[in-house]
Design an enzyme around this catalytic site. Structure first.
Site, PDB file in Angstrom:
ATOM      1  N   ASP A 171       0.847  -1.194   0.000  1.00  0.00           N
ATOM      2  CA  ASP A 171       0.000   0.000   0.000  1.00  0.00           C
ATOM      3  C   ASP A 171       0.883   1.245   0.000  1.00  0.00           C
ATOM      4  OD1 ASP A 171      -2.127  -1.694   0.429  1.00  0.00           O
ATOM      5  OD2 ASP A 171      -2.210  -1.294   2.595  1.00  0.00           O
TER       6      ASP A 171
HETATM    7  N1  URA Z   1      -1.198  -5.764   4.157  1.00  0.00           N
HETATM    8  C1  URA Z   1      -1.667  -4.503   4.092  1.00  0.00           C
HETATM    9  O1  URA Z   1      -2.686  -4.196   4.676  1.00  0.00           O
HETATM   10  N2  URA Z   1      -0.987  -3.599   3.368  1.00  0.00           N
HETATM   11  C2  URA Z   1       0.162  -3.878   2.717  1.00  0.00           C
HETATM   12  O2  URA Z   1       0.751  -2.991   2.076  1.00  0.00           O
HETATM   13  C3  URA Z   1       0.633  -5.196   2.790  1.00  0.00           C
HETATM   14  C4  URA Z   1      -0.064  -6.128   3.514  1.00  0.00           C
END
Ligand code: URA
Length: 236
Positions: free
Chosen positions: A104
């Site tokens: 993310d």
């Molecule tokens: N889980 C999440 O919520 N975000 C990420 O970037 C990776 C795993």
């Protein structure tokens, strides 16, 4: 072995036409001797351009420390991209350089970047159960009972369906910090797992992806090439 003009263009240095001009100008060498014929087939590891070895002539595989606030997509409309922090020439390479899976925008930590499509397939396929470890800081204390809850799996809403996550390993580091290891890669998975238990993830940082760990020497925004032995690990 590849033609020099094809090689230089595939590695992002220039067009094939420009490669022919570079050869004619004596700027491309094979084992220190000028390579004037751009159609000659060569081993890229023995070629130099302006005296410099070619970059990753046999394929690119690097570990990158993604800072928070940058996106893993190729689309620059979504903000600063991981690719904007890597050498621009990599984006001119063919095959294309991509991240192995995504983090993310607000997640930091270990990201593998490569031009090896088979590796991307293998490391992101749900069948292969590649383990990923994240350190999360939370907005409230983590109850000890969450260790069992994560181990049993959690129901996450996916559209109209609910599907239980595979067992995840939770280790509580301190009141508001926990380390979680998952084998899946569902959308916002770690954030949603905590959210399902009423906890908000404040920061999320990936420390491990399959066989690779983020070493402390790699600062946010920095990358390092993987050694051949590490590449072997990846191709198993
Ligand atoms: N889980 C999440 O919520 N975000 C990420 O970037 C990776 C795993």
């Amino acid at each position: 072995m590849r033609r020099v003009d094809q090689l230089l263009s595939a590695l992002g240095y220039c067009s094939r036409k420009e490669a022919r001009a570079l050869c004619a100008d004596g700027r491309v060498e094979l084992d220190g001797a000028a390579l004037t014929d751009a159609s000659e087939r060569v081993d890229g590891t023995r070629v130099t351009l302006d005296g410099e070895p070619l970059e990753f002539p046999d394929g690119l595989l690097v570990l990158f420390h993604k800072p928070a606030g940058v996106v893993c997509t190729h689309d620059s409309r979504e903000g600063q991209r991981v690719y904007d922090l890597l050498p621009p020439r990599w984006q001119q390479r063919d095959p294309k350089v991509t991240t192995v899976g995504r983090l993310d925008k607000e997640t930091s930590g270990l990201l593998v970047v490569t031009d090896q499509g088979a590796l991307v397939q293998r490391m992101t396929s749900p069948k292969h159960h590649v383990e990923k470890t994240y350190v999360a800081t939370l907005d409230a204390d983590v109850p000890a009972s969450l260790v069992d809850v994560f181990a049993r799996g959690i129901e996450l809403r996916e559209g109209n369906e609910t599907e239980r996550t595979e067992p995840a390993v939770l280790r509580i580091n301190s009141a508001r910090e926990a380390e979680v290891t998952v084998k899946e890669g569902r959308y916002h998975q770690v954030r949603r797992m905590f959210a399902a238990q009423g906890l908000h993830v404040v920061t999320l940082h990936r420390t491990r992806f399959g066989p690779w760990r983020l070493d402390a020497s790699l600062a946010p925004g920095e990358w390092r090439a993987l050694e051949l032995s590490e590449t072997d690990v990846a191709s198993r």
